[in-house]
Design a protein around this motif. Structure first.
Motif, mmCIF file in Angstrom:
data_model
loop_
_atom_site.group_PDB
_atom_site.id
_atom_site.type_symbol
_atom_site.label_atom_id
_atom_site.label_comp_id
_atom_site.label_asym_id
_atom_site.label_seq_id
_atom_site.Cartn_x
_atom_site.Cartn_y
_atom_site.Cartn_z
ATOM 1 N N SER A 1 -32.135 9.555 -22.493
ATOM 2 C CA SER A 1 -30.747 10.010 -22.367
ATOM 3 C C SER A 1 -29.777 9.158 -23.166
ATOM 4 C CB SER A 1 -30.331 10.009 -20.896
ATOM 5 O OG SER A 1 -30.419 8.697 -20.357
ATOM 6 N N THR A 2 -30.213 7.994 -23.649
ATOM 7 C CA THR A 2 -29.312 7.106 -24.388
ATOM 8 C C THR A 2 -29.572 7.100 -25.892
ATOM 9 O OG1 THR A 2 -30.769 5.187 -24.108
ATOM 10 C CG2 THR A 2 -29.152 5.607 -22.367
ATOM 11 N N LEU A 3 -30.656 7.743 -26.328
ATOM 12 C CA LEU A 3 -31.006 7.697 -27.749
ATOM 13 C C LEU A 3 -30.121 8.576 -28.610
ATOM 14 C CD1 LEU A 3 -34.902 7.704 -27.719
ATOM 15 C CD2 LEU A 3 -33.400 5.826 -28.366
ATOM 16 N N LEU A 4 -29.671 9.690 -28.061
ATOM 17 C CA LEU A 4 -28.950 10.684 -28.840
ATOM 18 C C LEU A 4 -27.625 11.021 -28.161
ATOM 19 C CD1 LEU A 4 -31.985 13.025 -29.491
ATOM 20 C CD2 LEU A 4 -30.944 11.504 -31.160
ATOM 21 N N PRO A 5 -26.645 11.470 -28.943
ATOM 22 C CA PRO A 5 -25.371 11.860 -28.332
ATOM 23 C C PRO A 5 -25.556 13.056 -27.402
ATOM 24 C CG PRO A 5 -25.457 12.556 -30.615
ATOM 25 C CD PRO A 5 -26.629 11.664 -30.397
ATOM 26 N N PRO A 6 -24.798 13.124 -26.319
ATOM 27 C CA PRO A 6 -24.958 14.252 -25.387
ATOM 28 C C PRO A 6 -24.512 15.556 -26.026
ATOM 29 C CG PRO A 6 -23.042 12.921 -24.825
ATOM 30 C CD PRO A 6 -23.748 12.195 -25.933
ATOM 31 N N PRO A 7 -25.037 16.739 -25.599
ATOM 32 C CA PRO A 7 -26.165 16.827 -24.657
ATOM 33 C C PRO A 7 -27.488 16.531 -25.344
ATOM 34 C CG PRO A 7 -25.531 19.003 -25.394
ATOM 35 C CD PRO A 7 -24.551 18.050 -26.025
ATOM 36 N N SER A 8 -28.296 15.671 -24.754
ATOM 37 C CA SER A 8 -29.525 15.239 -25.417
ATOM 38 C C SER A 8 -30.710 15.343 -24.467
ATOM 39 C CB SER A 8 -29.380 13.798 -25.906
ATOM 40 O OG SER A 8 -29.130 12.928 -24.811
ATOM 41 N N HIS A 9 -30.910 16.502 -23.904
ATOM 42 C CA HIS A 9 -31.955 16.688 -22.904
ATOM 43 C C HIS A 9 -33.329 16.721 -23.573
ATOM 44 C CE1 HIS A 9 -28.656 17.478 -20.233
ATOM 45 N NE2 HIS A 9 -28.251 18.476 -21.001
ATOM 46 N N PHE A 10 -33.811 15.559 -23.967
ATOM 47 C CA PHE A 10 -35.073 15.525 -24.691
ATOM 48 C C PHE A 10 -36.278 15.662 -23.787
ATOM 49 C CE2 PHE A 10 -36.242 15.199 -29.033
ATOM 50 C CZ PHE A 10 -35.044 15.367 -29.661
ATOM 51 N N THR A 11 -36.032 15.802 -22.488
ATOM 52 C CA THR A 11 -37.149 16.114 -21.611
ATOM 53 C C THR A 11 -37.576 17.559 -21.781
ATOM 54 O OG1 THR A 11 -35.559 16.558 -19.864
ATOM 55 C CG2 THR A 11 -36.625 14.396 -19.874
ATOM 56 N N VAL A 12 -36.844 18.320 -22.562
ATOM 57 C CA VAL A 12 -37.198 19.717 -22.813
ATOM 58 C C VAL A 12 -37.612 19.891 -24.267
ATOM 59 C CG1 VAL A 12 -35.893 20.762 -20.953
ATOM 60 C CG2 VAL A 12 -34.718 20.193 -23.052
ATOM 61 N N GLY A 13 -38.544 19.076 -24.694
ATOM 62 C CA GLY A 13 -39.011 19.155 -26.066
ATOM 63 C C GLY A 13 -39.603 20.509 -26.389
ATOM 64 N N GLU A 14 -39.346 20.977 -27.602
ATOM 65 C CA GLU A 14 -39.927 22.252 -28.032
ATOM 66 C C GLU A 14 -41.422 22.119 -28.265
ATOM 67 O OE1 GLU A 14 -37.842 23.790 -31.348
ATOM 68 O OE2 GLU A 14 -36.318 24.684 -30.079
ATOM 69 N N SER A 15 -41.853 20.920 -28.607
ATOM 70 C CA SER A 15 -43.274 20.669 -28.775
ATOM 71 C C SER A 15 -43.560 19.243 -28.335
ATOM 72 C CB SER A 15 -43.689 20.872 -30.232
ATOM 73 O OG SER A 15 -45.095 20.740 -30.371
ATOM 74 N N VAL A 16 -44.814 18.996 -28.006
ATOM 75 C CA VAL A 16 -45.220 17.669 -27.560
ATOM 76 C C VAL A 16 -46.611 17.393 -28.112
ATOM 77 C CG1 VAL A 16 -46.173 18.553 -25.394
ATOM 78 C CG2 VAL A 16 -45.445 16.167 -25.532
ATOM 79 N N ALA A 17 -46.875 16.130 -28.434
ATOM 80 C CA ALA A 17 -48.188 15.706 -28.917
ATOM 81 C C ALA A 17 -48.432 14.294 -28.419
ATOM 82 C CB ALA A 17 -48.253 15.753 -30.444
ATOM 83 N N VAL A 18 -49.698 13.936 -28.271
ATOM 84 C CA VAL A 18 -50.052 12.607 -27.773
ATOM 85 C C VAL A 18 -50.972 11.929 -28.775
ATOM 86 C CG1 VAL A 18 -50.955 11.267 -25.847
ATOM 87 C CG2 VAL A 18 -49.908 13.500 -25.419
ATOM 88 N N ALA A 19 -50.638 10.697 -29.115
ATOM 89 C CA ALA A 19 -51.428 9.912 -30.063
ATOM 90 C C ALA A 19 -52.616 9.268 -29.362
ATOM 91 C CB ALA A 19 -50.546 8.841 -30.703
#
Length: 352
Positions: free
Chosen positions: A298-316
């Protein structure tokens, strides 16, 4: 004699040299525009290779790119023109037609698969840099009867989406159902009219749904038990097909606050879910869903920045989770890719 390029990659915090010819970079390439680094524009599907290399569908450019250790992005497929061409030749010279939901998967040997949705095909980027169609482009609608993959016709736009590699290294394709690609033949797995949940069905969730199929199967992933998770259908619900062949409903987004547009397998056998009110969470093979704390998002990007709703996700391979979103999806006012480390710390990888 084929010339191999030595590349240096950042894997689990270490620089690793590789002499393998990487997808999208060919010894036959002479033009500086081939395999060029570009400014990422609209990140969509994400995938991470077994070597820790992040691949991204750039939907606005109709290109597939990978992130270099320098942080820049290099084209591995697509010349930037929307269309269809290039099979049997360099992927970076090919025309492709992709969108926000075009699936992406990377095999252990480095072959990159993507849903060339606008062309109704699944295509592969080979380790030598060439591109080929592996499914689609034909005239037969796939169903429960196995057919040669190149005879398959994937129908309406938005039908061909999810791609996943099975634990055994086979490619699974999500369309009007889920299909397994083996030796050039499509085999039905689950979905279409052959799958139905009766109204009294009881799965993990408290609000079971009834629908004849989950057309389209937007996203696919395997958990550590080898069970296949499918997210899709009109309700964006989550289903599971066990190794033994049982098919069950797990959760409906409208009832439980999910939105299974994004799932990815983790090295420990769990699955990462991202989207909706559910946020960022683990799906454990036992069926339990638990939140992944990542307060720094919530602090990385200016609001609204709901990055818990990523359009895609991947795991390394080291457990780091990658999420993306773009400024047009209503969840954030910038396009960006964020990494959440295994310790739960959020790091901004890229933003527009």
């Amino acid at each position: 004699m084929q010339r191999f390029l030595v590349k240096t990659w950042l894997v689990a915090g270490m620089l690793v040299a590789s002499s393998t010819l990487l997808p999208g970079v060919s010894s036959a390439s002479k033009s500086t525009s081939r395999g060029a680094t570009v400014a990422l524009k609209t990140p969509a599907a994400l995938a991470v290779s077994s070597k820790g290399v992040l691949y991204v569908v750039d939907a606005s450019r109709d290109q597939i790119v990978r992130r270099l250790s320098s942080g820049r992005f290099q084209v591995v497929a697509g010349d930037g023109r929307r269309g269809f061409s290039g099979d049997g030749h360099l992927a970076i010279d090919a025309e492709i037609s992709i969108n926000q939901r075009s699936g992406l998967a990377v095999a252990v040997n480095g072959t990159v698969y993507f849903a060339d949705e606008g062309n109704g095909r699944v295509r592969e980027i080979l380790p030598n840099g060439d591109i080929e169609t592996v499914a689609g482009g034909g005239s037969e609608t796939p169903g429960t009867i196995s057919i040669p993959a190149l005879r398959a016709r994937f129908g309406a736009l938005d039908q061909l989406n999810g791609l996943a590699m099975s634990p055994g290294g086979e490619l699974y394709i999500g369309a009007n159902g889920v299909y397994r690609l083996v030796s050039g033949v499509l085999h039905w797995v689950v979905g279409t009219d052959a799958t139905g949940l009766n109204k009294g069905f009881k799965g993990y969730g408290s609000s079971p749904v009834f629908q004849k199929d989950f057309d389209p199967a937007y996203t696919l992933v395997f958990d550590g038990k080898g069970d296949l998770l499918v997210g899709g259908g009109n309700t964006w619900s989550l289903y599971e097909r066990t190794v033994g062949g049982a098919f069950r409903f797990i959760q409906e987004d409208r009832a439980q606050g999910g939105y299974y547009a994004a799932m990815a397998a983790a090295p420990d056998g769990n699955v990462v879910l991202a989207g909706g009110a559910l946020g960022l969470a683990w799906f454990h093979p036992s069926g339990v869903i638990t939140a992944i704390p990542a307060s720094e998002l919530s602090t990385l990007l200016p609001p609204p920045s709901h990055f818990t709703v990523g359009e895609s996700v991947a795991v390394a391979p080291n457990g780091a989770v990658y999420l993306d979103a773009d400024a047009n999806n209503g969840f954030t006012n910038v396009s960006a890719i964020v990494q959440v480390t295994s310790a739960g710390h959020a790091v901004l990888v890229w933003k527009s």
